[in-house]
Write a protein that holds these residues in place. Structure first.
Motif, PDB file in Angstrom:
ATOM      1  N   LYS A  43       0.821  -1.223   0.000  1.00 30.53           N
ATOM      2  CA  LYS A  43       0.000   0.000   0.000  1.00 30.53           C
ATOM      3  C   LYS A  43       0.849   1.266   0.000  1.00 30.53           C
ATOM      4  CE  LYS A  43      -4.034  -2.181   2.001  1.00 30.53           C
ATOM      5  NZ  LYS A  43      -4.789  -2.508   3.204  1.00 30.53           N
ATOM      6  N   ASN A  68       2.175   3.083   2.251  1.00 32.39           N
ATOM      7  CA  ASN A  68       1.925   4.108   3.260  1.00 32.39           C
ATOM      8  C   ASN A  68       3.216   4.324   4.054  1.00 32.39           C
ATOM      9  OD1 ASN A  68       1.326   5.047   6.031  1.00 32.39           O
ATOM     10  ND2 ASN A  68      -0.797   5.014   5.351  1.00 32.39           N
ATOM     11  N   ARG A  69       3.693   5.569   4.094  1.00 34.08           N
ATOM     12  CA  ARG A  69       5.011   5.852   4.692  1.00 34.08           C
ATOM     13  C   ARG A  69       5.120   5.385   6.140  1.00 34.08           C
ATOM     14  NH1 ARG A  69       7.670  11.552   2.781  1.00 34.08           N
ATOM     15  NH2 ARG A  69       7.935  11.009   0.596  1.00 34.08           N
ATOM     16  N   GLU A  70       4.085   5.706   6.914  1.00 36.30           N
ATOM     17  CA  GLU A  70       4.117   5.328   8.330  1.00 36.30           C
ATOM     18  C   GLU A  70       4.186   3.810   8.488  1.00 36.30           C
ATOM     19  OE1 GLU A  70       0.970   7.099  10.597  1.00 36.30           O
ATOM     20  OE2 GLU A  70       1.331   9.072   9.726  1.00 36.30           O
TER      21      GLU A  70
END
Length: 1019
Positions: A670, A672-674
């Motif tokens: 996905k 998503n950086r976090e």
């Protein structure tokens, strides 16, 4: 005080409203709404309405507008669900109406389903006291309300009478206002939509216009102003809506049950079937198989999915008993040994290193999802079996809704506005053919569209309305694959309606059906399985020992040769030019190479194809980021190709369970950086605990991140590669049967037929001309060649072919000539329209006359049929017209070769007799290249071809210079030829359609297509 809305009709009630949910929510929030009711004429859109309002903490009231047959007449009622019992009764009422296709609900049904419902009746000038008494008797006090409407705040003449009735019968009055659009300015767009619903134009005098132009969402001030003298009515409305409390939060999954005798339970029976099936499928069951089976069964039992697997194996067993071809597997289900043991799939997951957690992950509970491919011609038989076994009330197909696309909205509104058909066509051409384009995007992109709109006020109005209606639902259809199976009667959970072939259809689409916990199964029709089925039928015709798909070895040398050459026309998944190129590069020598090609040939991963090919050929070293990766990536030469490899790496290096590894794969993909950072820390820490360095763990994690998007489910790639390999095997070993089946399936698709026949000619395969004595409806195998099918002749009707074949079967001898054929078929079928294409195609050549003579004689033969057999029943001479005497053939000069060929092209889509370029090539014998060879070339080469010009497109460059694009054909194919301005100036005089020319130039490939850049042309 919060504003309430008792009557909102949404756009889900097709063509009855322009209110879309997103805009509605914004308006309700803006108006400080406390409660709002959906009151569509069906329960379409009900679930999204409830969830959307619930998320905004606005009370969602669920209603339905129905017509009811009372003793005193037919009335329109709005029924609201007061509680969950009322909600369930709304499902039943709507289903009762829609499954019986009636427009009026009988009184006895209303009485049967009234519990938990509140009814509102809007007072009309025709309202009588007797009718209100009857309704009050049905619902009782507190469950029945009267309503009074004030369009634009104006009192109606009958208002006082309704108030008197209300007082007389002590029925409380509510304020009534129906909303069908958001803002007052939307009234005209709604009126156009209403005309569309009636299939009428705006200027049609029979059109029923909306009763008022105030069907917008009222503001709080409008409510107060319109009912300034009756605040109690608004209070009653608020009280009534606030008394409705329905909760439809997702319940637990409603898993269907497999019928078993009381002495058996599904858990034990599933194990019994699995052990029995595995013993049949695996010769020697080793410890890994036993452990894997036990592990999978433990997960299935833990998730309570035993019945699901039993249901699927049951209809798969039925399919095999009925000889309905099913796919070897699809998606992640191919990674299950339980599915393999039950004959649901044909893929042994241990052989290919497939992971069960990719299918069912104990650490992420989801509904099981086994998608099954069936031969598309017989898929419905399996669905009908399931309906019969579990009951009509427990099985349903799933509805889907089509919306007004940019082009559809523009055309429909233009049609309702009364624009000319030529204008409609122009509008279509102004909107770029880009998938999913919006009218706003089209306006920005198309100068012609902007110019068209600006020229007249009516066009500006047209565009405003089209913008307003774009995206609205316009029609319902059946989901291509989805089937719902429920352990309880469907109407207890969802609303249903009539479908096709006595199978119900849900009123809610797939997402909403799954939201309420029902299980969806996909019964997919795969055209390639129908083709395989047809090939096998041809191969096994009159064979005592039939050939079976299961006999195909996945290591056949002849098949690999075919794949290495990219000879994959008609082969599932491997047909495209890019895929053929990939096959030639990779040069498959084992089945796993085909699996890899299927997984790699996608945007992004395909960049790895050259590296895979070089490493496979030993032209580049195989390297690994870390030695631990070698056993995992060895089969793909050090490249991550599959999602399963990512899971194995996480398991091997960081000690993840496969369940955890699957969660990591999903999360990382996905981007998503976090999530990427938190998973990095998680992965690296666990890898260090396993004894790896921070540096190597970080490097491997980076590798996972890089390939997470690229990874393809190996289970799906293996399953579909089996079909690819089977088709390639059939093409390599049974080419005549293969091409015959493909040609029959392609009937109606002239481009495909031409492509297949060109390829056959290249392989020196025999193609037999159409014949009224030998041709069947479709292409057939005959004397080692393929006979042209009658259905592939343009212009010949289905009924004519049916009659011809029937008469031919019943005759003891062949027709002697065209007149005997005419009298036998009767004037009903023997018409110029039907027979002329047959003559042009050469199907009557066996009568021994030239086609010119047959064409000249045709009218006389038609008259002969009209005289001898005017109808099918009336035969003037009882089948023997010999004493009457036949007309004579009208002799004509033979057709010139080019005219004969043009006729063939007209009705067969190609030149069937010897192509005129063949003799020209023989005369020249001068290093000529066939067009086929140019099309197959993978690099640019100098060429010289002979071809006939099929089409000429002359254009001017930006500098104003003339140039041209030609479509040129020889006996092996057709391709594009470009003449730039200099060459065009030299050779323009030679450019005429149907002219045969010798063209020299350079072949080039652009966008996957070959063309010739011309240098020289001669006659």
């Amino acid at each position: 005080m919060k504003t309430v809305y008792p009557q909102i009709v949404t756009s889900a009630d097709m063509l009855k409203s322009t209110i879309q949910l997103e805009q509605l929510i914004q308006k309700l929030k803006q108006n400080n709404a406390g409660a709002a009711a959906i009151t569509n004429s069906r329960l379409y859109g009900l679930l999204p309405f409830w969830h959307a309002l619930h998320a905004q903490q606005i009370k969602a009231v669920l209603g339905l507008t129905v017509n009811v047959q009372l003793e005193t007449g037919i009335v329109s009622l709005v029924l609201y669900a007061k509680d969950n019992n009322g909600y369930e009764n709304l499902l039943k009422i709507s289903s009762s109406i829609e499954t019986r296709e009636i427009t009026v609900l009988p009184k006895r049904w209303l009485e049967a389903y009234k519990n938990g419902l509140i009814a509102v009746y809007k007072g009309e000038s025709s309202t009588e006291l007797e009718l209100l008494s009857e309704l009050q008797m049905i619902f009782g006090n507190g469950q029945f309300y009267l309503a009074i409407e004030r369009p634009n705040g104006e009192k109606m003449e009958h208002e006082e009478t309704i108030i008197q009735y209300s007082e007389q019968l002590t029925i409380p009055i509510t304020a009534f206002h129906m909303s069908r659009y958001i803002e007052k300015e939307d009234a005209f767009a709604y009126e156009v939509l209403n005309a569309m619903d009636q299939s009428l134009k705006m200027n049609d005098h029979t059109r029923l216009k909306p009763s008022t132009d105030s069907l917008h969402i009222l503001s709080s001030e409008e409510w107060s102003e319109w009912f300034f003298d009756a605040p109690s009515w608004i209070e009653n409305t608020e009280r009534m809506l606030n008394s409705c409390n329905v909760s439809i939060e997702k319940s637990a999954s409603i898993m269907p049950k497999y019928p078993l005798p009381e002495t058996k339970n599904s858990k034990d029976y599933l194990r019994e079937l699995c052990e029995e099936g595995l013993n049949k499928r695996i010769k020697e069951i080793t410890k890994p198989y036993v452990e894997r089976l036990n592990y999978e069964l433990s997960i299935i039992n833990q998730m309570h999915y035993e019945d699901y697997f039993l249901i699927v194996q049951d209809f798969m067993k039925f399919s095999k008993q009925q000889n309905i071809l099913t796919g070897p597997g699809r998606g992640s289900s191919a990674s299950s040994l339980v599915a393999f043991s039950l004959n649901i799939t044909d893929i042994d997951p241990l052989r290919y290193g497939l992971l069960f957690e990719r299918f069912l992950n104990p650490e992420r509970i989801t509904m099981p999802d086994i998608d099954i491919d069936f031969a598309d011609s017989r898929r419905m038989e399996v669905i009908q079996y399931v309906v019969k076994k579990y009951g009509q009330n427990y099985v349903s197909q799933i509805i889907t809704f089509g919306t007004l696309s940019a082009k559809a909205a523009a055309r429909e509104v233009a049609r309702v506005f009364g624009f000319e058909s030529t204008t409609l066509e122009a509008i279509s051409s102004f909107i770029p053919a880009k998938p999913g384009i919006t009218l706003k995007e089209a306006f920005d992109m198309s100068e012609k569209l902007r110019e068209f709109i600006q020229t007249e006020e009516i066009r500006k109005k047209w565009f405003q309305v089209a913008l307003a209606l774009e995206g609205l639902p316009r029609n319902a259809s059946t989901h291509a694959a989805g089937i719902v199976l429920s352990p309880v009667s469907l109407v207890d959970v969802i609303p249903i309606q009539s479908g096709h072939e006595d199978i119900y259809l849900t009123q809610w689409p797939m997402k909403e059906v799954e939201q309420v916990g029902l299980l969806k199964m996909d019964f997919l029709g795969l055209r390639n399985l129908t083709i395989i089925e047809r090939i096998l039928k041809i191969i096994n015709y009159r064979q005592s020992d039939p050939f079976k798909l299961a006999e195909i070895p996945l290591h056949d040398e002849l098949t690999f040769q075919l794949l290495q050459q990219g000879d994959t026309t008609g082969v599932f998944q491997l047909e495209s030019a890019g895929m053929r190129q990939a096959l030639k590069q990779i040069n498959p020598t084992k089945f796993e190479d085909v699996v890899a090609v299927n997984a790699l040939f996608r945007p992004g991963p395909m960049d790895s194809i050259p590296l895979y090919a070089k490493r496979k050929a030993g032209q580049a070293p195989v390297t690994y980021e870390h030695p631990i990766l070698e056993p995992i990536l060895k089969e793909t030469y050090g490249i991550i190709v599959y999602q399963e490899q990512i899971m194995q790496i996480a398991s091997k290096m960081a000690g993840f369970t496969f369940g955890e590894a699957d969660l990591l794969r999903r999360a990382v993909s996905k981007k998503n950086r976090e999530v990427l950072q938190s998973e990095r820390v998680h992965f690296v820490q666990k890898a260090i605990q396993e004894g790896h360095s921070d540096q190597s763990a970080t490097a491997v994690y980076d590798l996972i991140v890089r390939f997470a998007d690229y990874g393809f489910p190996k289970s799906h790639a293996v399953a579909y590669s089996v079909i690819s390999f089977q088709m390639a095997y059939l093409k390599a070993h049974f080419p005549v049967a293969f091409y015959s089946a493909l040609l029959s399936i392609a009937t109606g698709n002239q481009v495909k037929i031409n492509e297949l026949m060109m390829e056959m000619r290249q392989k020196d395969m025999v193609i037999l001309a159409p014949s009224i004595f030998s041709s069947q409806r479709f292409f057939t195998v005959e004397s080692g060649g393929i006979r042209f099918g009658l259905q592939a002749i343009k212009g010949v009707s289905h009924n004519f072919i049916q009659k011809l074949l029937q008469q031919r079967k019943e005759r003891e001898s062949q027709w002697e000539d065209i007149f005997e054929l005419a009298s036998d078929l009767s004037a009903v079928y023997f018409t110029r329209k039907n027979v002329e294409p047959l003559i042009k195609a050469g199907a009557l050549d066996e009568f021994g006359y030239d086609r010119a003579t047959l064409l000249s004689t045709l009218d006389a033969a038609v008259k002969y049929a009209e005289l001898i057999s005017p109808t099918e029943e009336s035969d003037l001479f009882g089948g023997d017209a010999s004493h009457f005497g036949k007309s004579k053939h009208i002799k004509s000069e033979p057709l010139p070769i080019m005219e004969k060929l043009q006729f063939e092209k007209e009705v067969l889509g190609q030149y069937f007799s010897e192509h005129p370029t063949v003799s020209k090539k023989k005369i020249l014998n001068d290093k000529l290249v066939d067009i086929w060879d140019v099309l197959q070339a993978t690099k640019d080469i100098q060429v010289k071809i002979v071809g006939i010009i099929q089409d000429i497109k002359r254009i001017r460059t930006k500098k104003g210079e003339a140039m041209a694009f030609l479509t040129v054909q020889d006996d092996t194919g057709s391709l594009s030829v470009t003449l730039f301005p200099e060459e065009y100036a030299k050779f323009n005089a030679l450019l005429k359609e149907q002219e045969m020319l010798v063209i020299s130039g350079k072949s080039e490939r652009r966008n996957g297509r070959s063309q010739i850049i011309t240098k020289y042309i001669e006659n």
